[in-house]
Design an enzyme around this catalytic site. Structure first.
Site, short mmCIF file in Angstrom:
data_model
loop_
_atom_site.label_atom_id
_atom_site.label_comp_id
_atom_site.label_asym_id
_atom_site.label_seq_id
_atom_site.Cartn_x
_atom_site.Cartn_y
_atom_site.Cartn_z
N GLU A 152 -5.41 -8.61 0.08
CA GLU A 152 -6.42 -8.62 1.45
C GLU A 152 -8.15 -8.13 0.93
O GLU A 152 -7.98 -7.83 -0.23
CB GLU A 152 -6.04 -7.22 1.99
CG GLU A 152 -4.85 -7.51 2.87
CD GLU A 152 -4.83 -6.28 3.54
OE1 GLU A 152 -5.65 -5.81 4.14
OE2 GLU A 152 -3.20 -5.84 4.25
N GLU B 76 0.83 -1.08 -0.06
CA GLU B 76 -0.20 0.07 0.41
C GLU B 76 1.20 1.43 -0.45
O GLU B 76 0.75 2.16 0.17
CB GLU B 76 -0.96 0.07 1.37
CG GLU B 76 -1.62 -1.40 1.10
CD GLU B 76 -3.09 -0.99 2.05
OE1 GLU B 76 -3.20 -0.10 2.82
OE2 GLU B 76 -3.64 -1.93 2.10
#
Length: 452
Positions: free
Chosen positions: A255, A151
């Site tokens: 995820e 991220e």
């Protein structure tokens, strides 16, 4: 200016205007059909490290699921299927999670470690800590997805903002793992958005084994009741990363979660969660064959997230309907319960998404000569004297007369040239060079597979 010159000038203007109009019309027609997805089977793709030939490694994050005390064995039991891998967050500089590794081995699962330099990239060095961490990963004796500094495209991480330094540190970690731990797969994972800076952080194909993306379906963004997000399709959130990288790397959904309760409006959204989870897991089987692993984020963030992020409940274990839905979806054998063996370098047939060189005109699909050459390994020859295009693949040969775009749009058979590229009718050309075409109207999917 003589009348002849004036006439010639007007003819040139007319031709140019018509050509421009035709080109614009074609582009507009394609834009209206750009949601149609085209997959073409290739037979020369080389598998990446631990990439399965077919199917999706089934994974989850259950470490903070208080209803089952983070018990991976219990999670397998209540979902009715063994999961191939589980993941954990480890801050860079923290001790090696040996106890968790031992628990993984007890349930026969591969490791997935989100290895996060939360104090910034300067702490990442080729030193004793990193070397020892790598050696212990090797000693584990199991496959390891190492998701370093994920991220990074979001400004909420401590390692965002300096792509040059990020790439330098990523490559450092990669090189250490390559030397010390051959069982480690380096997974480069971004968040769904922002997309504008993603490419600037990419370390390069030689330094990445898998490309990942984190996707969450929420009812509202950022706990703001004015930022509705319930319309978002989880598969469309996958598109950018998939379309950009899947041709050369296996894709991991590192995820994925769908909320079924949010504090933003204090309401339950069980049907919403069921819809999004179903959409994701079913869609991987039909439209996204290059996704080779997925991890569900089984956590109630209302309890387990840091302050300021206690907004949504993603846990599937505290709602019977959601749990049943998930269990039914993953019961499909397409979702794999074991990682391995490592077939890195093995040539495998794969379906690749093709975005460029496709035109859909009045319900008919045309593919360009560049697509035919790149994906279908056909040769294209232009006979300018007879105004024909000939395709050659192996012993198969087929010829098309070149027609005007306008004639083709009105239903005539043939090929046409637009903006310097030649286009062929897919359903007519594919069988001639050893392919079959299947249309899925519900998913708006065209699948072009090898006949043999």
């Amino acid at each position: 200016m003589t009348k002849i010159k004036q006439l010639a000038l007007w003819i040139l203007i007319f031709v140019f205007t018509c050509a421009s109009f035709t080109s614009a019309k074609a582009e507009q027609t394609f834009a209206a059909n750009s949601n149609i997805r085209v997959l073409i089977e290739v037979n020369d793709y080389k598998l990446s490290k631990y990439e399965p030939k077919k199917g999706v490694y089934l994974g989850a994050y259950v470490y903070q699921d208080t209803l089952i005390n983070g018990d991976m064995k219990k999670f397998n039991e209540i979902t009715g299927k063994k999961h191939a891998s589980f993941f954990i967050y480890v801050g860079y500089g923290s001790p090696f999670p040996q106890k968790w590794i031992d628990q993984l081995k007890e349930v026969g699962a591969a490791a997935h470690i989100a290895f996060e330099p939360n104090n910034g990239l300067d702490q990442v060095k080729d030193d004793q800590y990193l070397r020892n961490f790598a050696r212990k990963l090797k000693e584990s004796g199991i496959p390891v997805f190492l998701r370093f500094a994920s991220e990074m495209n979001g400004d909420w991480t401590a390692y965002s903002g300096n792509p040059k330094k990020y790439i330098e540190k990523w490559r450092l970690v990669h090189d250490v793992m390559e030397e010390e731990a051959p069982n480690v797969m380096m997974v480069w994972t971004v968040f769904t958005f922002p997309q504008s800076n993603i490419l600037s952080y990419y370390p390069g194909d030689d330094y990445v084994d898998w490309v990942g993306v984190n996707i969450y379906n929420v009812v509202y963004h950022n706990n703001n009741i004015n930022l509705k997000a319930d319309h978002e399709d989880p598969l469309e959130l996958l598109d950018y990363v998939y379309d950009t990288f899947s041709e050369r790397k296996p894709i991991q959904i590192s995820e994925f979660g769908a909320t079924h309760y949010t504090i933003t409006d204090g309401k339950y959204y069980v049907d919403f969660a069921i819809e999004k989870i179903t959409r994701m897991y079913n869609g991987l089987k039909t439209k996204y064959p290059r996704v080779k692993s997925i991890f569900y984020f089984d956590v109630n963030n209302l309890v387990n997230a840091p302050q300021g992020r206690r907004i949504n409940n993603y846990a599937i274990t505290d709602d019977e309907r959601i749990l049943k839905t998930y269990s039914n979806l993953i019961s499909d054998p397409y979702f794999l319960s074991d990682v391995g063996p490592n077939l890195e370098g093995t040539v495998n047939n794969e379906f690749m998404v093709v975005k460029d060189g496709i035109l859909v005109l009045n319900g008919k699909t045309f593919i360009s000569s560049s697509v035919l050459k790149k994906y279908m390994k056909a040769k294209v020859f232009w006979d300018s004297q007879n105004n024909r295009l000939t395709l050659l693949k192996g012993s198969n040969t087929t010829t098309f007369d070149i027609k005007s775009y306008k004639v083709i749009v009105n239903g005539k058979k043939g090929a046409f040239i637009l903006n310097g590229s030649s286009y062929f009718p897919l359903t007519e050309v594919a069988p001639q060079i050893g392919y079959k075409v299947k249309w899925d109207g519900k998913e708006k999917l065209i699948k072009v597979s090898l006949s043999s």
